[in-house]
Design an enzyme around this catalytic site. Structure first.
Site, mmCIF file in Angstrom:
data_model
loop_
_atom_site.group_PDB
_atom_site.id
_atom_site.type_symbol
_atom_site.label_atom_id
_atom_site.label_comp_id
_atom_site.label_asym_id
_atom_site.label_seq_id
_atom_site.Cartn_x
_atom_site.Cartn_y
_atom_site.Cartn_z
ATOM 1 N N SER A 188 15.035 26.226 -29.699
ATOM 2 C CA SER A 188 13.589 26.058 -29.302
ATOM 3 C C SER A 188 13.091 27.330 -28.547
ATOM 4 O O SER A 188 13.857 28.059 -28.148
ATOM 5 C CB SER A 188 13.243 24.764 -28.397
ATOM 6 O OG SER A 188 11.875 24.816 -27.988
ATOM 7 N N TYR A 213 15.217 18.679 -21.390
ATOM 8 C CA TYR A 213 14.941 19.464 -22.603
ATOM 9 C C TYR A 213 15.180 20.916 -22.634
ATOM 10 O O TYR A 213 15.979 21.558 -23.278
ATOM 11 C CB TYR A 213 13.685 19.070 -23.357
ATOM 12 C CG TYR A 213 13.620 19.509 -24.692
ATOM 13 C CD1 TYR A 213 14.000 19.141 -25.966
ATOM 14 C CD2 TYR A 213 12.608 20.749 -24.837
ATOM 15 C CE1 TYR A 213 13.706 19.596 -27.006
ATOM 16 C CE2 TYR A 213 12.491 21.280 -26.135
ATOM 17 C CZ TYR A 213 12.992 20.560 -27.335
ATOM 18 O OH TYR A 213 12.902 21.084 -28.681
HETATM 19 P P1 NAP Z 1 12.011 14.858 -35.151
HETATM 20 O O1 NAP Z 1 11.621 14.517 -36.338
HETATM 21 O O2 NAP Z 1 12.164 13.826 -33.974
HETATM 22 O O3 NAP Z 1 13.971 14.722 -35.736
HETATM 23 C C1 NAP Z 1 14.926 14.461 -34.724
HETATM 24 C C2 NAP Z 1 16.181 14.154 -35.660
HETATM 25 O O4 NAP Z 1 17.294 14.197 -34.466
HETATM 26 C C3 NAP Z 1 15.747 12.630 -36.284
HETATM 27 O O5 NAP Z 1 16.529 12.688 -37.535
HETATM 28 C C4 NAP Z 1 16.877 11.844 -35.175
HETATM 29 O O6 NAP Z 1 17.205 10.739 -35.734
HETATM 30 C C5 NAP Z 1 18.018 12.884 -34.890
HETATM 31 N N1 NAP Z 1 18.890 12.432 -33.771
HETATM 32 C C6 NAP Z 1 18.157 12.218 -32.584
HETATM 33 N N2 NAP Z 1 19.139 11.954 -31.930
HETATM 34 C C7 NAP Z 1 20.233 11.843 -32.395
HETATM 35 C C8 NAP Z 1 21.694 11.434 -32.264
HETATM 36 N N3 NAP Z 1 22.051 11.167 -30.917
HETATM 37 N N4 NAP Z 1 22.574 11.628 -33.254
HETATM 38 C C9 NAP Z 1 22.070 11.985 -34.486
HETATM 39 N N5 NAP Z 1 20.830 12.256 -34.732
HETATM 40 C C10 NAP Z 1 19.882 12.024 -33.598
HETATM 41 O O7 NAP Z 1 11.996 16.243 -34.512
HETATM 42 P P2 NAP Z 1 12.021 17.664 -35.091
HETATM 43 O O8 NAP Z 1 10.699 18.234 -34.671
HETATM 44 O O9 NAP Z 1 12.382 17.687 -36.553
HETATM 45 O O10 NAP Z 1 13.413 18.274 -34.229
HETATM 46 C C11 NAP Z 1 14.500 18.686 -34.865
HETATM 47 C C12 NAP Z 1 15.112 19.732 -33.825
HETATM 48 O O11 NAP Z 1 14.033 20.822 -33.857
HETATM 49 C C13 NAP Z 1 15.122 19.127 -32.370
HETATM 50 O O12 NAP Z 1 16.735 19.799 -32.031
HETATM 51 C C14 NAP Z 1 14.125 19.764 -31.629
HETATM 52 O O13 NAP Z 1 14.385 19.947 -30.182
HETATM 53 C C15 NAP Z 1 13.897 21.138 -32.374
HETATM 54 N N6 NAP Z 1 12.672 21.661 -31.952
HETATM 55 C C16 NAP Z 1 11.421 20.995 -32.600
HETATM 56 C C17 NAP Z 1 10.188 21.540 -32.389
HETATM 57 C C18 NAP Z 1 9.009 20.912 -32.830
HETATM 58 O O14 NAP Z 1 7.856 21.467 -32.396
HETATM 59 N N7 NAP Z 1 8.941 19.932 -33.629
HETATM 60 C C19 NAP Z 1 10.085 22.815 -31.569
HETATM 61 C C20 NAP Z 1 11.295 23.377 -31.266
HETATM 62 C C21 NAP Z 1 12.476 22.916 -31.366
HETATM 63 P P3 NAP Z 1 16.881 9.262 -35.210
HETATM 64 O O15 NAP Z 1 15.412 9.283 -35.628
HETATM 65 O O16 NAP Z 1 17.647 8.245 -36.115
HETATM 66 O O17 NAP Z 1 17.082 9.362 -33.614
#
Ligand code: NAP
Length: 273
Positions: free
Chosen positions: A155, A168
């Site tokens: 991130s 985080y």
């Molecule tokens: P998201 O749509 O909430 O997806 C997160 C995914 O992680 C979901 O599929 C969730 O599955 C899974 N997950 C959570 N806890 C887990 C566990 N214990 N074991 C296995 N899977 C787990 O969020 P996203 O935005 O796509 O985020 C993906 C990554 O990008 C994250 O690492 C986040 O920190 C990073 N990121 C996102 C942003 C942003 O603005 N969106 C910015 C910077 C970094 P469940 O729903 O089943 O829990």
């Protein structure tokens, strides 16, 4: 992209947002994909039903490209789950070449009020989970004597502090040295380890602002390029880093953030004039 066709890729948290886009992108590149999901698909709850639909949508799109895909359940924060997930992927796909550590959570709260369990939970998923998955995949790659690539989805908060999200921030800061340490340790054995650093991206993790035009405009006002990123833009750089196009890159984090890490407050020369 060069070198992805026929490779086996494991994507954690592959049912949603950035992870789903990454799974689909690798399939478009001709890779076989193992999609990790956490929650129990048999559950009848509304949330699980949404995940099931997302998973089916994702699998349908992957199937269009004629590649193999499997789904593997695991909570990445649990060692026994991760060992089983990687074993199942190896057994069903015939091996793993590329790991995408994407699963992540965040829990808000004033730092002086956060329960230690909430702090630990974020670290267990975001950092310990990424390490455990990397450990298992590296063991497999070394055992087979084959090269591989690991991409950590970090991130901008790897380097930008995030008040009220202390777990985080700490987890993503730790991810930088997870990436660099593993990269250095395994470079001579053909295993490259890199990260992407997404900025504000339109995914469910940002449900608090993506569907609210006023809040979205407020978020986007902070971004030099004036808009949030898409999950597909994150997936494209992930695929590049894992491909042979990125064959000489290791230990790096590529920020995919519309300029968010460029100190946007310095757009005007307020400090000097
Ligand atoms: P998201 O749509 O909430 O997806 C997160 C995914 O992680 C979901 O599929 C969730 O599955 C899974 N997950 C959570 N806890 C887990 C566990 N214990 N074991 C296995 N899977 C787990 O969020 P996203 O935005 O796509 O985020 C993906 C990554 O990008 C994250 O690492 C986040 O920190 C990073 N990121 C996102 C942003 C942003 O603005 N969106 C910015 C910077 C970094 P469940 O729903 O089943 O829990």
């Amino acid at each position: 992209m060069k070198g992805l066709q026929g490779k086996n890729v494991l994507v954690t948290g592959g049912t949603s947002g950035i992870g789903q886009a990454i799974a689909v992108r690798f399939a478009e590149e001709g890779a076989h994909v193992a999609i990790n999901y956490r929650r129990d698909l048999a559950s009848v709850s509304e949330t699980d039903e949404r995940i099931h639909q997302a998973l089916e949508r994702c699998c349908d799109r992957i199937a269009e490209h004629g590649v193999d895909h499997i789904v593997v359940q695991a909570d990445v924060s649990k060692e026994e789950d991760v060992v089983r997930m990687v074993g199942e992927t190896i057994e069903k796909l015939g091996g793993v070449d590329i790991l995408i550590n994407n699963a992540g959570i965040q829990i808000p709260g004033d730092s002086h009020e956060v329960e230690v369990e909430a702090f630990d939970r974020v670290l267990r998923v975001n950092l310990r989970g990424a390490y455990l998955c990397a450990r298992e995949v590296i063991r497999h790659l070394l055992g087979e004597g084959k090269p591989g690539a690991i991409i950590n989805v970090s991130s901008v908060h790897q380097i930008i502090p995030k008040p009220r999200f202390v777990g985080y921030s700490v987890s993503k800061g730790g991810m930088q040295n997870l990436t660099r340490t593993l990269a250095l340790e395994y470079a001579s054995r053909g295993i490259r380890v890199n990260a992407i650093g997404p900025g504000a991206t339109i995914t469910p993790i940002n449900r608090s602002w993506v569907d609210d035009p006023a809040k979205k405009a407020e978020v986007e006002a902070h971004i030099p390029m004036g808009r949030a990123g898409t999950a597909e833009e994150m997936a494209a750089i992930t695929a590049f880093l894992a491909s042979d196009e990125g064959a000489y890159i290791t230990g790096q984090t590529v920020y995919v953030d519309g300029g968010l890490t460029l100190y946007p407050d310095f757009r005007t020369a307020w400090s000097s004039e």
